[in-house]
Design an enzyme around this catalytic site. Structure first.
Site, short mmCIF file in Angstrom:
data_model
loop_
_atom_site.label_atom_id
_atom_site.label_comp_id
_atom_site.label_asym_id
_atom_site.label_seq_id
_atom_site.Cartn_x
_atom_site.Cartn_y
_atom_site.Cartn_z
N ASN A 38 0.85 -1.19 0.00
CA ASN A 38 0.00 0.00 0.00
C ASN A 38 0.89 1.24 0.00
O ASN A 38 1.56 1.53 0.99
CB ASN A 38 -0.89 -0.06 1.26
CG ASN A 38 -1.70 1.19 1.47
OD1 ASN A 38 -1.82 2.04 0.59
ND2 ASN A 38 -2.29 1.30 2.66
N LYS B 194 -0.05 4.30 -0.08
CA LYS B 194 -0.71 5.43 0.61
C LYS B 194 -0.59 6.70 -0.24
O LYS B 194 -0.58 6.62 -1.46
CB LYS B 194 -0.14 5.60 2.02
CG LYS B 194 -0.17 4.28 2.79
CD LYS B 194 0.04 4.42 4.27
CE LYS B 194 -0.04 3.05 4.92
NZ LYS B 194 0.02 3.11 6.37
N HIS C 98 -9.41 0.69 5.29
CA HIS C 98 -8.09 0.85 5.90
C HIS C 98 -8.23 1.74 7.14
O HIS C 98 -9.05 2.67 7.15
CB HIS C 98 -7.11 1.47 4.90
CG HIS C 98 -5.71 1.49 5.42
ND1 HIS C 98 -5.28 2.46 6.29
CD2 HIS C 98 -4.68 0.64 5.24
CE1 HIS C 98 -4.02 2.20 6.61
NE2 HIS C 98 -3.62 1.11 5.99
N GLU D 279 -6.68 4.15 8.24
CA GLU D 279 -6.57 5.60 8.02
C GLU D 279 -7.87 6.17 7.45
O GLU D 279 -8.21 7.33 7.67
CB GLU D 279 -5.37 5.89 7.10
CG GLU D 279 -4.06 5.71 7.88
CD GLU D 279 -2.88 5.17 7.09
OE1 GLU D 279 -2.88 5.28 5.85
OE2 GLU D 279 -1.96 4.63 7.72
N GLU E 131 -5.12 -5.53 10.64
CA GLU E 131 -4.08 -4.53 10.85
C GLU E 131 -4.32 -3.82 12.18
O GLU E 131 -5.14 -2.88 12.25
CB GLU E 131 -4.12 -3.49 9.72
CG GLU E 131 -3.83 -4.08 8.36
CD GLU E 131 -3.28 -3.00 7.42
OE1 GLU E 131 -2.14 -3.15 6.98
OE2 GLU E 131 -3.99 -2.03 7.16
N GLY F 223 2.66 1.80 10.82
CA GLY F 223 3.59 2.93 10.68
C GLY F 223 4.31 3.29 11.97
O GLY F 223 4.89 4.36 12.08
N SER G 285 3.68 -2.52 10.20
CA SER G 285 5.14 -2.52 10.34
C SER G 285 5.82 -3.81 9.86
O SER G 285 6.80 -4.26 10.46
CB SER G 285 5.53 -2.19 11.79
OG SER G 285 5.08 -0.88 12.13
P1 PGA Z 1 3.05 0.00 7.63
O1 PGA Z 1 1.57 0.20 7.03
O2 PGA Z 1 3.60 -1.27 7.00
O3 PGA Z 1 3.81 1.23 7.19
O4 PGA Z 1 2.92 -0.13 9.08
C1 PGA Z 1 0.70 -0.89 6.85
C2 PGA Z 1 -0.62 -0.42 6.30
O5 PGA Z 1 -1.08 0.67 6.65
O6 PGA Z 1 -1.26 -1.12 5.49
#
Ligand code: PGA
Length: 242
Positions: free
Chosen positions: A8, A10, A94, A96, A165, A171, A203
């Site tokens: 992803n 983003k 997601h 976010e 997740e 992140g 992560s």
């Molecule tokens: P990250 O993000 O690997 O940077 O923690 C994962 C995600 O948001 O799908």
């Protein structure tokens, strides 16, 4: 079920940077056997990336879509626009989008239904916040997200993927232990009843991907930050899975 590795991007990479990234990814990943590799660029890059990735090992996903097919929804993107340019997957819910953009379980349920109707494979994301985990509410939260998100939907393998997740792991550099993730995956699988691909995200990097994917309940990974680095993503794509 083949392991799935999804990246992803983003809100990163303009079209020129995306072209360069996908070309480098193809070079670094090389040949892929019996794994599904998906990249999820921002909307403005989808067309460019889809053209470069056509007939390669890379499949294309979008980060979001609207539940209606067309109409007066300024700023939104129809799933039909996505399928028309060769997008096969779409992230739905997601964290976010849930936590920053305020998407509710009900909105996600409508999106999931539309994606199924038009033949886009959803990657439906669920996960608890740090506070919810500390309060021992992980299962309750996941159950609510699954029940409300999937109301009226029978998730079928090859038509939908679920991604666990934990919000506190996205992140942050903090990863759920393989055991913590495995336990939630088993809980999700029990609830879904039918076979379904379940990914772990939060992560994931080249150093922890192997232990994570070694868990029998974990069918693959959804990668954020590390998917923007071709060499890291390529290493994750090729980890040894027992
Ligand atoms: P990250 O993000 O690997 O940077 O923690 C994962 C995600 O948001 O799908």
């Amino acid at each position: 079920m083949e392991p799935v590795i999804a990246g992803n991007w983003k809100m990163n990479k303009d079209p020129a940077e995306s072209r360069a990234l996908v070309q480098q990814l193809l070079a670094d990943i090389g040949e892929v056997k019996e794994r599904i590799v998906i990249i999820v660029p921002p909307f403005t890059s989808l067309l460019h990336v889809a053209e470069i990735a056509r007939n390669t090992c890379l499949k294309i996903g979008a980060q979001n879509m609207h539940w209606e097919r067309s109409g007066a929804f300024t700023g939104e993107i129809s799933g039909l626009f996505l399928t028309s340019i060769g997008v096969e997957y779409v992230l739905i819910g997601h964290s976010e989008r849930r936590h920053i953009m305020g998407e509710t379980d009900e909105m996600l349920n409508r999106k999931l239904k539309t994606a199924l109707d038009i033949g886009l494979i959803s990657i439906f994301c669920v996960g608890e916040t740090e506070q919810e985990r500390v309060q021992n509410r992980t299962e309750e939260v996941i159950l609510r997200q699954l029940e409300n998100g999937l109301k009226g939907i029978e998730p079928e393998v090859h038509k939908m993927i679920v991604a666990y997740e934990p919000v506190w792991a996205i992140g942050t550099g903090k990863t759920a232990t393989p055991e913590q993730a495995g336990a939630v995956h088993a809980f999700i699988r029990k609830h879904l009843k039918k076979p379904c691909t379940i990914l772990y995200g939060g992560s994931v990097n080249p150093d922890n991907a192997e232990v994570i994917m070694a868990q029998k309940e974990i069918d693959g990974v959804l990668v954020g930050g590390a998917s923007l680095k071709p060499e890291s993503f390529a290493r994750i794509v090729h980890v040894t899975i027992p």
